[in-house]
Structures are given as structure tokens and as C-alpha cells.
Write a protein that holds these residues in place. Structure first.
Motif, short mmCIF file in Angstrom:
data_model
loop_
_atom_site.label_atom_id
_atom_site.label_comp_id
_atom_site.label_asym_id
_atom_site.label_seq_id
_atom_site.Cartn_x
_atom_site.Cartn_y
_atom_site.Cartn_z
N HIS A 626 0.81 -1.22 0.00
CA HIS A 626 0.00 0.00 0.00
C HIS A 626 0.84 1.27 0.00
O HIS A 626 2.02 1.28 0.33
N ASN A 627 0.17 2.36 -0.38
CA ASN A 627 0.73 3.70 -0.25
C ASN A 627 2.08 3.85 -0.94
O ASN A 627 3.06 4.30 -0.35
N ASN A 628 2.12 3.47 -2.21
CA ASN A 628 3.34 3.58 -2.97
C ASN A 628 3.01 3.74 -4.45
O ASN A 628 2.00 3.22 -4.91
N PHE A 629 3.89 4.42 -5.18
CA PHE A 629 3.64 4.60 -6.61
C PHE A 629 4.62 3.79 -7.47
O PHE A 629 4.53 3.81 -8.69
N ALA A 630 5.55 3.07 -6.83
CA ALA A 630 6.60 2.39 -7.58
C ALA A 630 6.22 0.94 -7.89
O ALA A 630 5.26 0.38 -7.35
N PHE A 631 7.01 0.35 -8.75
CA PHE A 631 6.86 -1.05 -9.15
C PHE A 631 6.98 -1.97 -7.94
O PHE A 631 7.87 -1.83 -7.13
N ASN A 632 6.04 -2.91 -7.83
CA ASN A 632 6.08 -3.90 -6.77
C ASN A 632 6.32 -5.28 -7.40
O ASN A 632 5.37 -5.95 -7.81
N PRO A 633 7.57 -5.71 -7.50
CA PRO A 633 7.86 -7.00 -8.12
C PRO A 633 7.52 -8.19 -7.23
O PRO A 633 7.64 -9.34 -7.67
N ASN A 634 7.09 -7.91 -5.99
CA ASN A 634 6.83 -8.97 -5.03
C ASN A 634 5.39 -9.47 -5.05
O ASN A 634 5.06 -10.41 -4.33
N ASP A 638 1.51 -6.68 -10.40
CA ASP A 638 2.54 -5.99 -11.16
C ASP A 638 3.41 -6.93 -11.99
O ASP A 638 4.36 -6.48 -12.65
N PHE A 639 3.12 -8.22 -11.99
CA PHE A 639 4.01 -9.16 -12.68
C PHE A 639 4.23 -8.79 -14.14
O PHE A 639 5.33 -8.90 -14.67
N THR A 681 5.45 -16.65 -8.31
CA THR A 681 6.61 -15.78 -8.34
C THR A 681 7.80 -16.47 -9.00
O THR A 681 8.53 -15.87 -9.80
N SER A 682 7.99 -17.74 -8.69
CA SER A 682 9.08 -18.49 -9.31
C SER A 682 8.90 -18.59 -10.82
O SER A 682 9.87 -18.48 -11.58
N SER A 683 7.68 -18.80 -11.27
CA SER A 683 7.42 -18.90 -12.71
C SER A 683 7.74 -17.59 -13.42
O SER A 683 8.23 -17.58 -14.55
N LEU A 684 7.45 -16.47 -12.76
CA LEU A 684 7.80 -15.17 -13.33
C LEU A 684 9.29 -15.11 -13.61
O LEU A 684 9.72 -14.68 -14.69
N LEU A 685 10.10 -15.55 -12.65
CA LEU A 685 11.55 -15.51 -12.85
C LEU A 685 11.99 -16.46 -13.95
O LEU A 685 12.86 -16.12 -14.76
N PHE A 693 7.64 -14.47 -22.31
CA PHE A 693 6.61 -14.31 -21.28
C PHE A 693 5.30 -13.93 -21.93
O PHE A 693 5.27 -13.14 -22.88
N GLU A 694 4.22 -14.47 -21.40
CA GLU A 694 2.89 -14.09 -21.87
C GLU A 694 2.40 -12.92 -21.02
O GLU A 694 2.00 -13.10 -19.87
N ALA A 695 2.43 -11.74 -21.60
CA ALA A 695 2.05 -10.53 -20.87
C ALA A 695 0.54 -10.32 -20.85
O ALA A 695 0.04 -9.52 -20.05
N GLN A 696 -0.19 -11.02 -21.72
CA GLN A 696 -1.64 -10.88 -21.82
C GLN A 696 -2.28 -12.22 -21.50
O GLN A 696 -2.49 -13.04 -22.39
#
Length: 786
Positions: A626-634, A638-639, A681-685, A693-696
Motif C-alpha cells: 500500500h501507499n506507494n507509486f513504484a513497481f512492486n515485483p513482489n 505488477d508481474f 513468483t518463481s514462474s515469473l523468474l 513471457f505471456e504478458a496478456q
């Protein structure tokens, strides 16, 4: 943060060729060229993520197995094993990898010596050191400080134990807890049968406390390779020697069995599980009973070796390969087999049914529809098809589709409509027969338009009444699980729009043109939340949640917590990847969207110090939603965000962001930046390092980026081998795609369809140390056109 910078510095110093070793067989010189590991299991460390962020487990399992046999160091916590602790309470047979709430941890076995005086694991637990642990895919061993050696391995439906007791330690015991798990337990019985068998069952549920109503039942049958010299049972804290049966009181129920030390120092146990009955557990145990513990361990190792070789890599540093293969391992643990060897399973009506294929369960769909589903469908298409059929069974038995299914129960955890793109992805890969596809579409059509009449089990899309009418989910701050999407109205609207757009492609493929048109008209419903008057960080226009009358709901500041699930409008604004050009138009055009992405990722720092950008500019806490404007890779929303550059004039920036993101993943216990969420998360990496990567979600198209290995070889089950060659690839350097050749000429577009990927043979990617214009204005199309 400084630790992450040190990681990136280490990566810069690492060689791009893995040192040769007797176990890995990776090439030791550039002259030989990068080689694939002889045995990729030696590059897996199952301890990665064994902490409060990753919440993975270190124990024994086989791919997609019913059993995850692993040590427990704590109870009623996110993960029942936390690396920082030094006491093992026992070894339980079920775990979910990387979830954010306590659950499972069923049927905990613990070897002890001497007199049995307590049923409390805090009393009989044993100290241990990580120096005395041995971890590998399909195997876990530990020598406890009291001298007992415990070893674990698994088959699909059984857990295999081997305990070696120190000489002269007195009575050799195994304590079996049935009524207490890592999560809520409501009932349980245990039975000592004959002179070498213990059986029982328990009822658990209340995952994340969302509904408080969902329940599952699980059964076990354990046989030992030695006869008991004595036994007893307990209920709560009362121990009764020579008693064969016990039921759970308010806390615990269990049994202990004792073996004569004069007849040997080693005890083995084979434990069958089932979700249907004790008879089913007994059947599974007998059907999968190995001839010995060592043979079971060897079989598990061979299974994992074959599975990890489905997407193997060559080149890179040792740390690169360890991080990659550990992520691939974690990606292939779930969903879990739910049916017995005779294909009987317990349905969502709590009745036992028989499927015509393997039945799977444990569907963390909000997480896995964005990354892990695609990996399973690529590498194991037959299993992916069976998983889709399993979801159809859930619908047929329970009357509705799941959102987050635990065993044979719906938890209603999370928001949106993850089941739709999850199924559409499998359909658009051509993995469903027509009859199954049509039945699933009917279920999905019902799901995207209606709401369950009785929400005591399923919630469905609770925001549908206002969404179908107005195009947005109206905000309602009402208590209870029935209104979860209404409380998360902003993000739920975006998730619904993506799901509807994906389903329109399935409708079109099945020839349902009217329904396809209706669904396609909802693709851009994200625009109905767009408020051009909202400004933040120098940009104008952001999505805001709305009330039923169209007025703004809550605080419209896109950097602050609002009705968006585990995120802010800054982070959720990119969840419109089904039609990026329309989204970018709302932002003022492609160039303005690119500048907004640059702000989101802190692109100037990414290009000068990737590790610093990741550690200092991005969201770094696993639970700092919460309360943030940056990328959250966690966190999952945001994946796909790094790949949104694909639709700008500078798609090379995706590769830069992914190199920075790579620094957040390491080959240490603390090397996973957020909950793994059943492999999401592991699959993202895995995809990021492989360069596709399938972005859609639902589109079955892969965007190409700069791989982080010289070679990636994909060997789908029953399919032809696909080789991605990227000479000189180095995860520690900023590198960009300069050209792609699939053997049919230069690839002018920045993506490949799933079908084209499978037929591509060898894909040759040339890399550049400087940004290129490859792929500019050649992005995948919008998923559907109105």
C-alpha cells in the motif's frame, strides 16, 4: 538494500560459464561452449524462500504430488518451517508452497526416544542445525541434536519415512499428531490397527479466515516395517497407554508407537494419503509402496531430473543456474493431485466421485493465472488439460467455478475473476477437446454474468450486478466475504475487464459470435474508471474506484491505499494489457505512457545501477502493498508491468527492468522477494530469465526479451524440442535484443504465438550491449476488437 547491491556486484564478477563439477557437469571453459547440466537437481536448493517472505518448504515432494512431506518448526504461521528457528516439531505430510496464510501441515510424525510423557510438540520437539540438513528435490534429511537421523521422500500419494536412532538411547518411538495442523483443525480421529499400522483422518479449513466456513477432510494409512512393542493414544493432553483409538478434544489427538531397540536401530514408515477415505489412503499406500526407501528416493530424484530437463539452460554463472533451477522446481509443485489411484476424488458437494482423468486441486488462481499456469501448459500440456477438467468437475459437483480452491472447498480468498483467463489460456493453446471446451465456456459464461444464489460456499463475481449494468463494480464497504470484490471495486473492475476480454476469444473460437461480441464490448471497461483530473508525480489521469452513481469512492490519490486489492492505482493502472494502445491513449499517447513507465521503474537508475533501482526505488517488502507509486515485483498485480514497454517505442526497456529484477532473486534462503504463491513468483523468474513471457493472460502469445542464458532448451511433454540461443547472454549485464531468427527468416514482430513457438525449432537471438529499436511498433495485438 545494501545486500541486494552486493548481490548485483557479485553477479558482475561472476563468470558467464559455470565451473565444471562432478555433480553439475557444466562446462568449465568458453572453448567448450556452454553445456547443459548433467543433473539439474544438483542445482536446486529447496531452502530458497524458507522464511517469512517466500514461505516455501524444504521437504520431499514429487511434481504436482498429493504429498509434501516436510519438517515443521512452527504452527499457525504462514509457513510451518522458518529457517531462522532451531527446533523441529515433527514432519507433516501436506504443505502449500509460498502461501500467505497458515494451512495444511497435516498428520505430523515425530521420532523420539525414551518414555512418552507429553502430547505437546513444544515438549517433544528436537533441536537441530542447518549444518545437519540434506535437501534435494524429492528428499529431505536431518540429524537432530538428540542423535536421531530422520529421512523423508515421497511418491505421488505417499510419504516415506526412515528414522535411525542412536545406540543406547532407550525406547524408539514415533509420535503421530492427527488433531493439530498448521492452521485450523476441527475434528480428527486416530486408530492403532494391529501391530504395525496407524490410520486416521482430520477436518481442516478456514484458510485466511475469509469465510470461516470452508472445510476439507483428509485421511491417512501408515504402515511400519517393524512391529510395535507398545503403543498408546492421546486426546488433548491426556495420554493413555495401550489404547488404540482417540478423537480430537479441543486441541490435539494422536498416537504413539514404540519399537524394541534390541531388534534394530532403524524404523521405516510408508504413509498413504487420500481425500476420499481411509480405504482410499490404504489403496494409495499399497499401490505406490516402494520396495525400499532408497528406491523411492531414487525414483523421486529421477522424476525431478526429467521434469527440470523440460526447460533446461546452459551458460550463466553458478548463481544464475542455481537461482533458475530452484525457481523452476518451485514452479512445478502445484496444483496437487487430489484423486486416488482409482481416480476417485472428493467433490465440492462433499461426495466421492470418479473422474476419467487425474483430478487436481489446490488452485491459487489469483496468483497462478498470471505466470505459473502458462509454464505448466507449456511444459506439461496433458496435465494442464487435466487441471482444466478438474475445474469443470468442481463446477459440475459444486455448481460454481472456484476462485481459490483448497482441497474440496472454496476459500473465496482474493478478488477479481482469475478462473476465466486461467481456463482461456489452456483453451487457446489447443489443449481442450471440443466437448470439454464447450462445457467450460458455459460455466464461465454463467460466472461472468451472474452471482451465486447461495453464497455460503461460492462467492463468484459478487460485483457483477453493478458491473454488468454499468461497466464497473460499484464500491460497497460491506463486511463479510460475500462483498470482497465490492470492497476492492477498483481492482475488481480491472480484473473483470481482462477476464471478459480473454473469454471473448474463447467464445469466438467456439463460434459463439453474439457472446463474443458482448464480451469484447467489455474489454475496455478499465476506461470507465479513468479520471483525467487525478494527478500524481507529474502525470494526469488514473483509474479510480466508483460508487454505483459514478462518483469517486474513497481517496482518489493513486499513491494511497484505495479500493484496490493489495496495491494502489499507480500499480494497477497497467492491468489493462488486453488493450494497451487504448490504455496509452488515456495516458496521453504512447510517448506519455513510456514516460510514466520510466517513472514507475525509475528508469534512469535502472540504466546506471540496476541493483540500486531494485533495492531503493521499487517496493521491496513482501507485504508492502500500500501507499506507494513504484513497481512492486513482489506481488502478482505488477508481474506483467515490465512487459508494458512492448507497446511503446522502446521495448528494449523491458529487458533492462528484468535484469534489475533478477537481482532480487538469489540462491540463498532469503532469495525470494515475495510469497511464492504456489509457484507464481518463481514462474515469473523462469520466464524472465528464459526470454519469453505471456504478458496478456489468455492470449497464448509470448513476448521476446533478452535471455539471461546462452541456451534455453524447452522440451514439452510429447512435443518437439525448442532451443533459444543467445550467445554471450549474461544476467549481470544490461543486454538487449538486436535481432531474432526462427529459421523461417528474421522475426520482425516482438512476439510469437504459442503455436509458432512450438514449431520454431531453434530461435537465434542476437544481443547488444546498447539499446536497439528491435520490436518497436511490432507488439502483440489487442486481445479482442469491439
Amino acid at each position: 538494500m545494501r545486500a541486494l547491491q552486493r548481490v548485483f556486484t557479485a553477479l558482475l564478477l561472476a563468470t558467464t560459464v559455470v565451473a565444471a563439477s562432478a555433480t553439475s557437469g557444466v562446462a568449465n571453459s568458453r572453448a567448450q561452449g556452454p553445456r547443459f547440466a548433467d543433473d539439474p537437481t544438483t542445482l536446486v536448493d529447496t531452502s530458497i524462500g524458507n522464511n517469512g517472505d517466500g514461505t516455501t518448504f524444504p521437504g520431499a515432494a514429487v511434481p504436482f504430488g498429493m504429498v509434501q512431506l516436510s519438517p515443521d518448526t512452527q504452527l499457525n504461521q504462514y509457513a510451518s518451517y522458518d529457517y531462522k528457528q532451531d527446533t523441529i516439531l515433527g514432519f507433516s505430510h501436506t504443505h502449500l508452497s509460498g502461501v500467505g496464510c497458515q494451512t495444511m501441515g497435516n498428520f505430523r510424525f515425530m521420532p523420539t526416544t525414551g518414555a512418552v510423557t507429553s502430547s505437546d510438540p513444544a515438549q517433544y520437539g528436537a533441536k537441530f542445525s542447518h549444518d545437519n540438513e540434506t535437501r534435494a528435490p524429492g528428499y529431505y534429511g536431518v540429524k537432530l541434536d538428540n542423535g536421531i537421523q530422520a529421512e523423508l521422500t515421497a511418491t505421488q500419494r505417499t510419504g516415506q519415512h526412515r528414522y535411525t536412532y542412536p545406540a543406547g538411547s532407550g525406547a524408539e518411538n514415533v509420535l503421530i499428531e492427527v488433531g493439530q495442523s498448521n492452521g485450523s483443525t476441527y475434528a480428527g480421529d486416530v486408530h492403532v490397527v494391529g501391530d504395525n499400522t496407524v490410520e486416521g483422518w482430520l477436518q481442516g479449513g478456514n484458510f485466511c479466515g475469509e469465510t470461516g466456513k470452508e472445510r476439507y477432510r483428509i485421511f491417512f494409512s501408515a504402515t511400519f516395517d517393524r512391529t510395535f512393542s507398545s503403543f498408546g493414544t492421546w486426546s488433548d493432553g491426556t495420554l493413555t497407554p495401550n489404547q488404540r483409538d482417540a478423537s480430537r478434544g479441543t486441541r490435539r489427538a494422536g498416537a504413539w508407537v514404540t519399537f524394541d531397540p534390541a531388534k534394530g536401530d532403524q524404523v521405516g514408515a510408508s504413509v498413504g494419503l487420500s481425500y476420499t477415505s481411509i480405504d482410499g489412503a490404504r489403496l494409495n499406500r499399497k499401490a505406490e509402496q516402494p520396495k525400499s526407501f532408497d528406491r523411492a528416493r531414487t525414483a523421486a530424484h529421477t522424476t525431478w531430473k526429467d521434469e527440470l530437463n523440460r526447460m533446461r539452460v546452459a551458460g550463466g554463472s553458478t548463481a544464475d543456474q542455481r537461482t533458475y533451477y530452484s525457481a523452476l522446481y518451485h514452479s512445478l509443485l502445484h496444483p496437487s493431485i487430489g484423486s486416488d489411484v482409482d481416480k476417485r476424488y472428493r467433490g465440492f458437494d462433499d461426495q466421492v466421485h470418479r473422474a476419467d482423468s487425474t483430478y487436481y486441486q489446490m488452485f491459487s488462481l489469483w496468483d497462478t493465472y498470471r505466470s505459473q499456469n502458462q509454464l505448466v501448459a507449456l511444459l506439461n500440456p496433458d496435465k494442464a488439460a487435466d487441471m482444466a477438467k478438474s475445474v469443470l468437475h468442481i463446477y459440475q459437483d459444486g455448481g460454481w467455478l472456484p476462485r481459490w480452491a483448497l482441497g474440496n472447498s472454496e476459500t473465496n480468498v482474493m478478488s477479481g475473476d482469475p478462473i476465466t483467463p486461467w481456463i482461456v489460456d489452456i483453451y487457446n493453446r489447443g489443449l481442450l477437446d471440443k466437448a470439454t471446451a464447450r462445457q467450460l465456456f458455459d460455466a464461465l459464461w454463467k460466472n461472468v454474468n451472474d452471482v451465486p444464489a447461495d453464497q455460503s460456499i461460492f462467492r463468484g463475481r459478487d460485483g457483477n450486478p453493478t458491473y454488468v449494468q454499468n461497466g464497473w463494480v460499484a464500491y460497497q464497504n460491506l463486511p463479510g466475504y460475500k462483498y470482497g470484490d465490492s470492497r476492492q471495486a477498483g481492482s475488481a473492475t480491472l480484473e473483470y475487464a481482462l477476464a471478459d476480454c480473454a473469454l471473448s476469444t474463447m467464445a469466438d473460437g467456439l463460434g459463439y459470435q453474439d457472446k463474443a461480441a458482448t464480451l469484447a464490448s467489455r474489454c475496455d471497461n478499465f476506461s470507465k474508471l479513468w479520471d483525467p483530473a487525478v494527478t500524481s508525480q507529474g502525470f494526469s489521469g488514473f483509474p479510480v474506484a466508483k460508487n454505483a452513481d459514478g462518483t469517486v469512492a474513497g481517496n482518489p490519490d493513486p499513491t494511497q491505499t484505495a479500493p484496490f486489492h493489495e496495491g494502489t492505482a499507480w500499480q494497477y493502472q497497467w492491468l489493462a494489457q488486453q488493450d494497451p494502445q487504448t490504455l496509452f491513449g488515456l495516458m496521453g499517447g504512447q510517448a506519455q505512457a513510456e514516460q510514466r513507465l520510466d517513472k514507475f521503474f525509475d528508469m534512469p537508475t535502472v540504466l546506471t545501477d540496476p541493483a540500486k533501482a531494485a533495492s531503493d526505488s521499487w517496493v521491496t517488502g513482501a507485504y508492502d502493498y500500500h501507499n506507494n507509486f513504484a513497481f512492486n515485483p513482489n506481488n502478482e498485480p505488477d508481474f506483467h508491468a515490465p512487459w508494458m514497454y512492448t507497446w511503446t517505442g522502446a521495448p528494449w526497456k523491458t529487458s533492462a527492468v528484468l535484469r534489475a529484477m533478477r537481482t532480487l532473486f538469489t540462491d540463498s534462503v532469503y532469495g525470494m522477494p515475495g510469497n511464492d504463491d504456489l509457484g507464481a513468483t518463481s514462474s515469473l523468474l523462469v520466464f524472465a530469465m528464459a526470454g519469453i513471457f505471456e504478458a496478456q493472460p489468455g492470449a497464448a502469445n509470448y513476448v521476446i526479451t533478452a535471455p539471461m542464458f546462452d541456451k534455453v532448451q524447452i522440451r514439452p511433454e510429447h512435443g518437439r524440442t525448442i532451443t533459444i540461443e543467445a550467445p554471450g547472454a549474461d544476467a549481470s549485464k544490461l543486454q538487449y535484443v538486436s535481432s531474432v531468427d526462427t529459421g523461417k527468416g528474421k522475426l520482425r514482430q516482438s512476439w510469437l504465438s504459442h503455436k509458432d513457438l512450438l514449431r520454431s525449432g531453434t530461435i537465434k537471438i542476437k544481443l547488444s550491449d546498447k539499446p536497439t529499436n528491435w520490436g518497436a511498433n511490432a507488439a502483440p495485438p489487442a486481445m479482442a476488437r469491439n
